[in-house]
Design a protein around this motif. Structure first.
Motif, mmCIF file in Angstrom:
data_model
loop_
_atom_site.group_PDB
_atom_site.id
_atom_site.type_symbol
_atom_site.label_atom_id
_atom_site.label_comp_id
_atom_site.label_asym_id
_atom_site.label_seq_id
_atom_site.Cartn_x
_atom_site.Cartn_y
_atom_site.Cartn_z
ATOM 1 N N THR A 143 19.300 57.416 74.792
ATOM 2 C CA THR A 143 19.231 58.124 76.074
ATOM 3 C C THR A 143 17.776 58.156 76.540
ATOM 4 N N TRP A 144 17.609 58.281 77.875
ATOM 5 C CA TRP A 144 16.281 58.269 78.467
ATOM 6 C C TRP A 144 16.164 59.372 79.508
ATOM 7 N N VAL A 145 15.003 60.024 79.547
ATOM 8 C CA VAL A 145 14.712 61.037 80.560
ATOM 9 C C VAL A 145 13.449 60.625 81.297
ATOM 10 N N ARG A 146 13.330 61.101 82.527
ATOM 11 C CA ARG A 146 12.177 60.731 83.344
ATOM 12 C C ARG A 146 11.018 61.666 83.097
ATOM 13 N N GLN A 147 9.815 61.107 83.011
ATOM 14 C CA GLN A 147 8.601 61.903 82.936
ATOM 15 C C GLN A 147 7.886 61.832 84.273
ATOM 16 N N GLU A 148 7.165 62.886 84.592
ATOM 17 C CA GLU A 148 6.426 62.934 85.844
ATOM 18 C C GLU A 148 5.133 62.127 85.697
ATOM 19 N N SER A 149 5.016 61.058 86.485
ATOM 20 C CA SER A 149 3.820 60.217 86.414
ATOM 21 C C SER A 149 2.747 60.649 87.401
ATOM 22 N N GLY A 150 3.146 61.350 88.471
ATOM 23 C CA GLY A 150 2.203 61.759 89.490
ATOM 24 C C GLY A 150 1.792 60.656 90.442
ATOM 25 N N THR A 151 2.539 59.533 90.441
ATOM 26 C CA THR A 151 2.206 58.427 91.330
ATOM 27 C C THR A 151 3.475 57.726 91.797
ATOM 28 N N GLU A 152 3.388 57.101 92.964
ATOM 29 C CA GLU A 152 4.444 56.248 93.479
ATOM 30 C C GLU A 152 4.062 54.771 93.374
ATOM 31 N N SER A 153 2.896 54.497 92.801
ATOM 32 C CA SER A 153 2.436 53.125 92.653
ATOM 33 C C SER A 153 3.200 52.415 91.533
ATOM 34 N N ASN A 154 3.307 51.092 91.651
ATOM 35 C CA ASN A 154 3.966 50.304 90.613
ATOM 36 C C ASN A 154 3.144 50.310 89.329
ATOM 37 N N LEU A 155 3.834 50.438 88.209
ATOM 38 C CA LEU A 155 3.215 50.370 86.894
ATOM 39 C C LEU A 155 3.660 49.077 86.219
ATOM 40 N N TYR A 156 2.692 48.321 85.682
ATOM 41 C CA TYR A 156 2.989 46.998 85.139
ATOM 42 C C TYR A 156 2.740 46.872 83.639
ATOM 43 N N GLY A 157 1.811 47.657 83.098
ATOM 44 C CA GLY A 157 1.444 47.520 81.692
ATOM 45 C C GLY A 157 1.577 48.834 80.948
ATOM 46 N N LEU A 158 1.806 48.732 79.626
ATOM 47 C CA LEU A 158 2.026 49.923 78.803
ATOM 48 C C LEU A 158 1.567 49.644 77.381
#
Length: 326
Positions: A290-305
């Motif tokens: 299962t997965w839950v959403r975390q608040e990133s504080g941005t609407e920009s695309n994220l590409y790397g992790l």
């Protein structure tokens, strides 16, 4: 007063519980000195790390991300991935080029993945690189050519080395589309994901490859295996795949999130993260069931992790950096 004092701890506990249920996490944003996108991030320790992206941008930190120092790589090719097999030996793939370091990123030199004229039907582009040990490694991507002012992928591309990257040989695989990412487990097993839901697997260090049944035709952009059995893949339109048997069977993980997922990374056997377009960050604490959403504080695309047990980083559009503080 007594009533309010008693109520305050209860309210604080309630807020913590609600925050945990909603999956909110302490991501802190900053920006590096580039207008281009960042697509890759890799740390060799809690303090030493690297970020890279458009137009050959490469920077490093030696203080855990407090400051970043740009390195002039002398290329305008977009850097698609950074990978270190130990604290000293690292690799960058940028378009058709590869750069290597043997001193922990203090200096980089260009090396040849493909010799002149070796690819005759188009232009090679590499997107991912991994090593299983100091000798054996793989690089994957595609071959493309321009058709009526459009770049069209004409074949998959897998290169293999057995001498630490000094020389590379092409390996033919049962796919023709773009290959986005690969992951090794041990010295012999590896997996590749790509366009059209393709998953390729090898048990002989990349000499031969077999297709696995992914159950989707959506592009798969990233794959992460914890061991020979447990693996995860993510892609377009909210696709999350999970396997417990090395990819013999893959199951779709249902979630209400339908964005494009670019990266999946597990810090340990239970805890994993996904990042993607429009600032989405998901977290799992039950082996990806299962997965839950975390608040990133941005609407920009994220590409790397890049995630470890005690720290994590995500990178994205216009030099965006997100640090995960535990």
């Amino acid at each position: 007063m007594v009533s309010s004092v008693r109520f305050y701890p209860f309210l604080l506990i309630l807020l913590i519980v609600v925050s945990s249920i909603n999956g909110q996490g302490p991501w802190r944003a900053s920006k590096c000195e580039t207008d281009g996108d960042l697509v890759a991030v890799y740390f060799t320790s809690a303090t030493k790390g690297f970020i890279a992206g458009d137009a050959g941008y490469l920077a490093s930190t030696s203080d855990g991300g407090k400051t970043w120092e740009k390195y002039e790589l002398n290329t305008t090719e977009d850097i698609n991935e950074i990978y270190f097999r130990n604290s000293d030996n690292g690799y960058l793939v940028a378009g058709r080029k590869m750069f290597i370091t043997s001193d922990g990123g203090r200096s980089w030199k260009e090396t040849q993945l493909i010799g002149p004229g070796e690819i005759k039907n188009g232009t090679p582009e590499f997107l991912s690189i991994r090593f299983s040990d100091r000798r054996r490694g793989l690089a994957v991507g595609s071959i493309w050519r321009k058709v009526r002012d459009r770049e069209v992928v004409v074949d998959s591309l897998v290169m293999r080395t057995e001498d630490g990257g000094e020389t590379w040989q092409r390996t033919i695989v049962p796919a023709k589309g773009e290959l986005y990412h690969l992951d090794f487990n041990g010295s012999s097993r590896a997996w590749i994901v790509g366009d059209g839901g393709v998953i390729l697997a090898t048990t002989d260090s990349g000499r031969t490859w077999q297709k696995q049944v992914s159950g989707t035709t959506e592009p798969l952009f990233n794959i992460d295996f914890r061991d020979d059995k447990e693996g995860y893949a993510v892609g377009k339109n909210g696709i999350i795949l999970r396997t417990e048997n090395g990819g013999n069977t893959w199951e779709k993980v249902p979630t209400p999130f339908k964005g494009t997922f670019m990266r999946v990374d597990f810090a340990d056997d239970k805890n994993g993260w996904i990042v993607g377009h429009k600032g989405i960050i998901l977290r799992s604490s039950d082996k990806g069931r299962t997965w839950v959403r975390q608040e990133s504080g941005t609407e920009s695309n994220l590409y790397g992790l890049f995630i470890m047990k005690r720290f994590g980083w995500a990178v994205g559009e216009s030099g965006l950096l997100l640090e995960y503080i535990r």
